[in-house]
Scaffold this motif. Structure first.
Motif, PDB file in Angstrom:
ATOM      1  N   GLU A 155      55.375  87.660  61.835  1.00 42.03           N
ATOM      2  CA  GLU A 155      56.482  88.373  62.471  1.00 42.03           C
ATOM      3  C   GLU A 155      57.543  88.776  61.449  1.00 42.03           C
ATOM      4  OE1 GLU A 155      59.864  87.838  65.947  1.00 42.03           O
ATOM      5  OE2 GLU A 155      58.177  86.451  65.887  1.00 42.03           O
ATOM      6  N   ALA A 156      57.841  87.885  60.504  1.00 40.98           N
ATOM      7  CA  ALA A 156      58.826  88.184  59.460  1.00 40.98           C
ATOM      8  C   ALA A 156      58.365  89.357  58.606  1.00 40.98           C
ATOM      9  CB  ALA A 156      59.071  86.955  58.592  1.00 40.98           C
ATOM     10  N   VAL A 157      57.087  89.353  58.219  1.00 35.95           N
ATOM     11  CA  VAL A 157      56.545  90.443  57.398  1.00 35.95           C
ATOM     12  C   VAL A 157      56.592  91.753  58.175  1.00 35.95           C
ATOM     13  CG1 VAL A 157      54.447  91.346  56.312  1.00 35.95           C
ATOM     14  CG2 VAL A 157      55.100  88.959  55.964  1.00 35.95           C
ATOM     15  N   SER A 158      56.151  91.734  59.425  1.00 36.92           N
ATOM     16  CA  SER A 158      56.143  92.933  60.253  1.00 36.92           C
ATOM     17  C   SER A 158      57.546  93.517  60.412  1.00 36.92           C
ATOM     18  CB  SER A 158      55.549  92.607  61.627  1.00 36.92           C
ATOM     19  OG  SER A 158      55.565  93.740  62.456  1.00 36.92           O
ATOM     20  N   ASN A 159      58.519  92.669  60.706  1.00 38.51           N
ATOM     21  CA  ASN A 159      59.895  93.139  60.862  1.00 38.51           C
ATOM     22  C   ASN A 159      60.455  93.701  59.564  1.00 38.51           C
ATOM     23  OD1 ASN A 159      59.903  92.383  63.557  1.00 38.51           O
ATOM     24  ND2 ASN A 159      60.869  90.408  63.161  1.00 38.51           N
ATOM     25  N   PHE A 160      60.157  93.044  58.459  1.00 35.75           N
ATOM     26  CA  PHE A 160      60.655  93.495  57.159  1.00 35.75           C
ATOM     27  C   PHE A 160      60.069  94.854  56.794  1.00 35.75           C
ATOM     28  CE2 PHE A 160      60.532  93.552  52.453  1.00 35.75           C
ATOM     29  CZ  PHE A 160      61.885  93.466  52.197  1.00 35.75           C
ATOM     30  N   VAL A 161      58.761  94.981  56.924  1.00 38.55           N
ATOM     31  CA  VAL A 161      58.091  96.244  56.586  1.00 38.55           C
ATOM     32  C   VAL A 161      58.586  97.368  57.499  1.00 38.55           C
ATOM     33  CG1 VAL A 161      55.867  97.438  56.542  1.00 38.55           C
ATOM     34  CG2 VAL A 161      56.075  95.157  55.541  1.00 38.55           C
ATOM     35  N   SER A 162      58.730  97.108  58.776  1.00 38.76           N
ATOM     36  CA  SER A 162      59.239  98.120  59.710  1.00 38.76           C
ATOM     37  C   SER A 162      60.630  98.587  59.301  1.00 38.76           C
ATOM     38  CB  SER A 162      59.284  97.570  61.137  1.00 38.76           C
ATOM     39  OG  SER A 162      58.004  97.325  61.622  1.00 38.76           O
ATOM     40  N   GLY A 163      61.489  97.637  58.932  1.00 37.31           N
ATOM     41  CA  GLY A 163      62.832  97.989  58.490  1.00 37.31           C
ATOM     42  C   GLY A 163      62.833  98.822  57.224  1.00 37.31           C
ATOM     43  N   VAL A 164      62.011  98.432  56.272  1.00 36.12           N
ATOM     44  CA  VAL A 164      61.935  99.173  55.006  1.00 36.12           C
ATOM     45  C   VAL A 164      61.421 100.588  55.249  1.00 36.12           C
ATOM     46  CG1 VAL A 164      60.742  99.305  52.783  1.00 36.12           C
ATOM     47  CG2 VAL A 164      61.715  97.127  53.541  1.00 36.12           C
ATOM     48  N   LEU A 165      60.354 100.705  56.033  1.00 42.74           N
ATOM     49  CA  LEU A 165      59.768 102.025  56.293  1.00 42.74           C
ATOM     50  C   LEU A 165      60.701 102.950  57.065  1.00 42.74           C
ATOM     51  CD1 LEU A 165      56.054 101.093  57.074  1.00 42.74           C
ATOM     52  CD2 LEU A 165      56.989 102.092  54.975  1.00 42.74           C
ATOM     53  N   SER A 166      61.561 102.373  57.894  1.00 45.64           N
ATOM     54  CA  SER A 166      62.506 103.190  58.655  1.00 45.64           C
ATOM     55  C   SER A 166      63.809 103.425  57.890  1.00 45.64           C
ATOM     56  CB  SER A 166      62.803 102.538  60.003  1.00 45.64           C
ATOM     57  OG  SER A 166      63.523 101.340  59.828  1.00 45.64           O
ATOM     58  N   GLY A 167      63.887 102.905  56.665  1.00 45.85           N
ATOM     59  CA  GLY A 167      65.090 103.086  55.847  1.00 45.85           C
ATOM     60  C   GLY A 167      66.248 102.210  56.286  1.00 45.85           C
ATOM     61  N   LYS A 168      65.963 101.159  57.040  1.00 44.08           N
ATOM     62  CA  LYS A 168      67.006 100.277  57.568  1.00 44.08           C
ATOM     63  C   LYS A 168      66.806  98.844  57.092  1.00 44.08           C
ATOM     64  CE  LYS A 168      67.385 103.080  61.684  1.00 44.08           C
ATOM     65  NZ  LYS A 168      67.142 103.165  63.118  1.00 44.08           N
ATOM     66  N   CYS A 169      66.723  98.670  55.811  1.00 50.79           N
ATOM     67  CA  CYS A 169      66.553  97.322  55.288  1.00 50.79           C
ATOM     68  C   CYS A 169      67.849  96.544  55.471  1.00 50.79           C
ATOM     69  CB  CYS A 169      66.187  97.350  53.809  1.00 50.79           C
ATOM     70  SG  CYS A 169      66.000  95.681  53.152  1.00 50.79           S
ATOM     71  N   SER A 170      67.743  95.393  56.104  1.00 54.76           N
ATOM     72  CA  SER A 170      68.900  94.519  56.226  1.00 54.76           C
ATOM     73  C   SER A 170      68.632  93.283  55.382  1.00 54.76           C
ATOM     74  CB  SER A 170      69.141  94.135  57.685  1.00 54.76           C
ATOM     75  OG  SER A 170      68.011  93.490  58.221  1.00 54.76           O
ATOM     76  N   SER A 171      69.419  93.103  54.352  1.00 60.54           N
ATOM     77  CA  SER A 171      69.250  91.958  53.470  1.00 60.54           C
ATOM     78  C   SER A 171      69.790  90.715  54.169  1.00 60.54           C
ATOM     79  CB  SER A 171      69.960  92.201  52.146  1.00 60.54           C
ATOM     80  OG  SER A 171      69.339  93.272  51.467  1.00 60.54           O
ATOM     81  N   ASN A 172      68.921  89.712  54.294  1.00 57.17           N
ATOM     82  CA  ASN A 172      69.270  88.493  55.015  1.00 57.17           C
ATOM     83  C   ASN A 172      68.703  87.271  54.323  1.00 57.17           C
ATOM     84  OD1 ASN A 172      70.506  89.642  57.417  1.00 57.17           O
ATOM     85  ND2 ASN A 172      68.455  90.355  57.963  1.00 57.17           N
ATOM     86  N   GLU A 173      69.299  86.134  54.644  1.00 53.60           N
ATOM     87  CA  GLU A 173      68.767  84.836  54.261  1.00 53.60           C
ATOM     88  C   GLU A 173      68.674  84.015  55.538  1.00 53.60           C
ATOM     89  OE1 GLU A 173      70.970  83.283  50.932  1.00 53.60           O
ATOM     90  OE2 GLU A 173      70.857  85.217  49.906  1.00 53.60           O
ATOM     91  N   ILE A 174      67.453  83.620  55.891  1.00 49.60           N
ATOM     92  CA  ILE A 174      67.183  83.008  57.181  1.00 49.60           C
ATOM     93  C   ILE A 174      66.561  81.642  56.995  1.00 49.60           C
ATOM     94  CG2 ILE A 174      65.926  83.284  59.365  1.00 49.60           C
ATOM     95  CD1 ILE A 174      66.019  86.423  57.898  1.00 49.60           C
ATOM     96  N   GLU A 175      67.186  80.625  57.573  1.00 47.86           N
ATOM     97  CA  GLU A 175      66.647  79.273  57.497  1.00 47.86           C
ATOM     98  C   GLU A 175      65.670  79.046  58.645  1.00 47.86           C
ATOM     99  OE1 GLU A 175      68.001  74.590  57.500  1.00 47.86           O
ATOM    100  OE2 GLU A 175      69.536  76.143  57.585  1.00 47.86           O
ATOM    101  N   ASN A 176      64.471  78.585  58.301  1.00 53.03           N
ATOM    102  CA  ASN A 176      63.486  78.180  59.306  1.00 53.03           C
ATOM    103  C   ASN A 176      63.778  76.722  59.612  1.00 53.03           C
ATOM    104  OD1 ASN A 176      61.274  77.463  60.825  1.00 53.03           O
ATOM    105  ND2 ASN A 176      59.754  78.043  59.299  1.00 53.03           N
TER     106      ASN A 176
END
Length: 93
Positions: free
Chosen positions: A70-91
């Protein structure tokens, strides 16, 4: 030149590759910089990155395949749409 977006997964307690270069003096790979160091570089240079981290998971554990997928899918979708949001997320496990 713009940096390539980067997606990072790392345990803060990894004894093989340190999360931060200076945090594990007994780490097996002293010459490698960890994900925290890489994320800081991207953060300080307005790069596109996401860092997923966990406590006490060692090397190679802590992220289920569903979580990572899910993390990879969301990241790639954001990058491809030009909406990269830089985040640091604790699991939290």
């Amino acid at each position: 030149m713009r940096a390539v977006p980067v997606l990072l997964f790392h345990s803060m307690d990894d004894a093989d590759i340190p999360f931060e270069h200076a945090s594990h003096p007994e780490a097996k790979q002293q010459l490698l910089y960890g994900s925290r160091d890489i994320a800081n570089h991207f953060k300080n240079n307005n790069g596109c990155y996401q860092l997923y981290f966990i406590h006490e998971a060692g090397h190679g554990y802590g992220f289920s395949s569903d979580y990572a997928s899910e993390a990879v899918s969301n990241f790639v979708s954001g990058v491809l749409s030009g909406k990269c949001s830089s985040n640091e997320i604790e699991n939290k496990g």
